[in-house]
Design an enzyme around this catalytic site. Structure first.
Site, PDB file in Angstrom:
ATOM      1  N   ARG A   1     -66.693  92.800  25.637  1.00  0.00           N
ATOM      2  CA  ARG A   1     -66.351  93.168  27.014  1.00  0.00           C
ATOM      3  C   ARG A   1     -67.333  92.541  27.999  1.00  0.00           C
ATOM      4  NH1 ARG A   1     -65.684  98.322  26.027  1.00  0.00           N
ATOM      5  NH2 ARG A   1     -67.746  98.990  26.726  1.00  0.00           N
TER       6      ARG A   1
ATOM      7  N   GLU B   1     -83.350  84.629  31.886  1.00  0.00           N
ATOM      8  CA  GLU B   1     -81.908  84.852  31.745  1.00  0.00           C
ATOM      9  C   GLU B   1     -81.576  85.656  30.493  1.00  0.00           C
ATOM     10  OE1 GLU B   1     -82.718  80.570  30.282  1.00  0.00           O
ATOM     11  OE2 GLU B   1     -83.513  81.961  31.776  1.00  0.00           O
TER      12      GLU B   1
ATOM     13  N   HIS C   1     -82.780  77.439  43.139  1.00  0.00           N
ATOM     14  CA  HIS C   1     -83.314  78.660  42.543  1.00  0.00           C
ATOM     15  C   HIS C   1     -82.882  79.923  43.284  1.00  0.00           C
ATOM     16  CE1 HIS C   1     -85.949  76.940  39.447  1.00  0.00           C
ATOM     17  NE2 HIS C   1     -86.052  75.907  40.265  1.00  0.00           N
TER      18      HIS C   1
ATOM     19  N   ASN D   1     -79.805  76.533  38.210  1.00  0.00           N
ATOM     20  CA  ASN D   1     -80.949  76.271  39.089  1.00  0.00           C
ATOM     21  C   ASN D   1     -81.003  74.811  39.516  1.00  0.00           C
ATOM     22  OD1 ASN D   1     -82.007  78.905  39.154  1.00  0.00           O
ATOM     23  ND2 ASN D   1     -83.129  78.592  37.237  1.00  0.00           N
TER      24      ASN D   1
ATOM     25  N   ASP E   1     -78.086  86.350  26.171  1.00  0.00           N
ATOM     26  CA  ASP E   1     -78.772  85.245  26.828  1.00  0.00           C
ATOM     27  C   ASP E   1     -77.726  84.355  27.504  1.00  0.00           C
ATOM     28  OD1 ASP E   1     -81.599  83.891  26.909  1.00  0.00           O
ATOM     29  OD2 ASP E   1     -80.172  82.267  26.583  1.00  0.00           O
TER      30      ASP E   1
END
Length: 330
Positions: free
Chosen positions: A247, A227, A197, A192, A184
């Site tokens: 990574r 997201e 946006h 935004n 996340d």
């Protein structure tokens, strides 16, 4: 009276069809395929390229159907020579399945398939079709649109779970480990709010590309919406899963994301940075049920959020006191 021998207009033969290019394609190029109309393989097109194809829940079925109402080896399609016409015909046979094979609404033991016939195996509805090249390309495009997120090109959440269940069954049969990653972006709302946006959408698009590049070939990434992202890593133990997660985290942290909309001109000068938090769960260390593993990885993800974000946390069973955590280097 006009001489028809001088007529140079194009005419189609009976076995040809129009295409938008103005050229004609012979119907003889049509090949048999199965198109799934219902179930987790929705819009998947599977060509019938073998003389015999089995369908069922078993790992060794040629077409594996993840459906509790399907038998392990449920049905078979056999290619046979029609001695009358000299062409090929396709026989659908039930393999003594528990719930039966339903062809055009009727339960059958064995029957020949005609173009457009629909049959049911468990809750899956499948259409038998003779597809030309244009049909095949169209079906492939429809499938891509349904299973891939339009913005990032990663799998959608629904198709991710379908693939995960399939690979989890294979991992159990072959005694191989795998890992689930839940991811996340941190404080994405600020992107935004600060840049708009449109820039936010381009940032998500780039995040998908960065995740895809950071994963190994064969690993599967998905966007769950907004997201939130996910991945599962095939044949990967806990250590390999944590390395892959780190990574991804590092690659997102270092990436220069455009702070203005991309245009056809020079690359944007202004950039911004964003971080990501990740949770990892491992099969079989943490659990065996694939849905439960996603929940475990999600729990580890929110622990990473609570602990300050921009880090990787691994799920551990409640019975243990050790929590394995990789923190970003200063």
């Amino acid at each position: 009276m006009a001489d028809n021998s001088d007529d140079t207009s194009l005419s189609k033969e009976e076995n040809e069809i129009d295409t938008y290019s103005g050229q004609y394609q012979r119907r003889g190029d049509r090949r048999p395929a199965l198109v799934f109309l219902r179930g987790e393989l929705l819009a998947v097109q599977i060509p019938l390229e073998r003389e015999q194809v089995t369908l069922g829940r078993a790992l060794d079925a040629d077409i594996r159907i993840n459906d509790s109402r399907a038998s392990r080896l449920h049905a078979r399609i056999t290619t046979e020579l029609d001695k009358t016409s000299g062409g090929m015909c396709y026989r659908l046979s039930d393999l003594d399945s528990t719930n039966g094979t339903i062809l055009n609404g009727t339960r059958i033991d064995s029957a020949f398939l005609e173009d457009g016939d629909k049959f049911e195996i468990g809750d899956q509805l499948i259409r038998f079709e003779m597809l030309d090249e244009i049909d095949r390309e169209f079906q492939q495009q429809i499938h891509r649109l349904l299973v891939h997120d339009e913005l990032t090109g990663l799998l959608t959440g629904k198709s991710f779970f379908s693939e995960l269940r399939r690979e989890a069954a294979r991992a159990e049969a072959e005694n191989m480990p795998f890992c689930v990653l839940m991811m996340d972006l941190d404080h994405f709302k600020e992107v935004n709010d600060t840049y708009g946006h449109l820039v936010g959408s381009e940032t998500l698009e780039d995040v998908g590309a960065v995740i895809r590049k950071a994963l190994r070939a064969g690993d599967v990434g998905a966007r769950f919406g907004g997201e939130e992202f996910a991945a599962f890593l095939l044949d990967a133990d806990y250590a390999q899963g944590l390395i892959a997660a780190e990574r991804v985290r590092s690659a997102i942290e270092k990436h220069d994301f455009p702070a203005v909309r991309r245009s056809g001109g020079a690359d944007p000068i202004r950039t911004h940075h964003i971080t990501i938090s990740l949770g990892v769960a491992s099969y079989p260390d943490d659990g065996r049920d694939p849905i439960q593993l996603v929940e475990m990885a999600d729990s580890a993800l929110y622990r990473a959020k609570r602990n300050g974000r921009n880090q990787v946390c691994a799920y551990r069973p409640a019975a243990t006191t050790e929590v394995l955590r990789l923190r970003p280097r200063p």
